[in-house]
Write a protein that holds these residues in place. Structure first.
Motif, short mmCIF file in Angstrom:
data_model
loop_
_atom_site.label_atom_id
_atom_site.label_comp_id
_atom_site.label_asym_id
_atom_site.label_seq_id
_atom_site.Cartn_x
_atom_site.Cartn_y
_atom_site.Cartn_z
N GLU A 34 0.83 -1.21 0.00
CA GLU A 34 0.00 0.00 0.00
C GLU A 34 0.86 1.25 0.00
O GLU A 34 0.54 2.24 -0.68
N ARG A 51 -6.56 6.65 3.22
CA ARG A 51 -6.03 5.29 3.18
C ARG A 51 -6.68 4.46 4.28
O ARG A 51 -6.97 4.97 5.36
N ASN A 52 -6.90 3.20 3.96
CA ASN A 52 -7.45 2.24 4.92
C ASN A 52 -8.76 2.70 5.55
O ASN A 52 -8.96 2.59 6.76
N ASP A 64 -8.49 0.39 0.50
CA ASP A 64 -7.05 0.61 0.70
C ASP A 64 -6.68 2.06 0.45
O ASP A 64 -6.03 2.69 1.27
N GLU A 82 -7.82 -0.76 -4.90
CA GLU A 82 -7.54 -1.98 -4.13
C GLU A 82 -6.10 -2.35 -4.41
O GLU A 82 -5.69 -2.44 -5.58
#
Length: 149
Positions: A34, A51-52, A64, A82
């Motif tokens: 990532e 992010r996340n 992601d 992703e």
């Protein structure tokens, strides 16, 4: 105070929850992929918005990377990315792990993120960035645009 304990700045006597950073090798591999993907996107001029991201109660999953691909004029395209990372080719290429069920979940998550974030955009797209980590050599990265569309 026990040195293994830390306290919250707002409540000195309440122990903090365990550190949320991943510690198992698979999570560390995923995090590394990532990080590589986010760096690649920003190097391409994209703006990483989040992010996340995890939705609230009632919905499972995680996005992601949420990014904005710039457009020459007007708002850019909102892209849900992703990231799939592998350390070997034994299980096949990383992007092969994104099946139709995963794509359906990503579509639902993309709609939930867009509904909760008033980010101007000129469209919404799902991408997969696959990262193949190689010991002692640079990672291989492949960007699959508009998957499952």
């Amino acid at each position: 105070m026990n040195p293994a304990q830390s306290t919250s700045p707002t409540s000195p006597s309440t122990p903090r929850s365990p550190d949320p950073r991943p510690t198992d090798p698979r999570r560390l591999t995923g995090r590394r992929g990532e990080d590589i993907a986010a760096r690649y996107l920003t190097d391409q001029g994209w703006r990483v918005l989040e992010r996340n991201w995890r939705p609230g109660p009632g919905m499972r999953g995680e996005v992601d990377i949420v990014a904005l691909q710039p457009a020459p004029e007007g708002p850019g395209v909102l892209v849900i990315v992703e990231v799939k990372t592998r350390t070997s080719g034994v299980a096949g290429p990383p992007a092969a792990a994104v099946d139709r069920l995963k794509l359906a979940r990503l579509r639902a998550l993309a709609a939930a993120w867009a509904a909760g974030h008033p980010q101007p955009h000129a469209g919404l797209r799902l991408d997969v960035v696959s990262v193949q980590l190689r010991a002692g050599r640079p990672a291989l990265l492949r960007h699959h645009r508009g998957v499952g569309g």
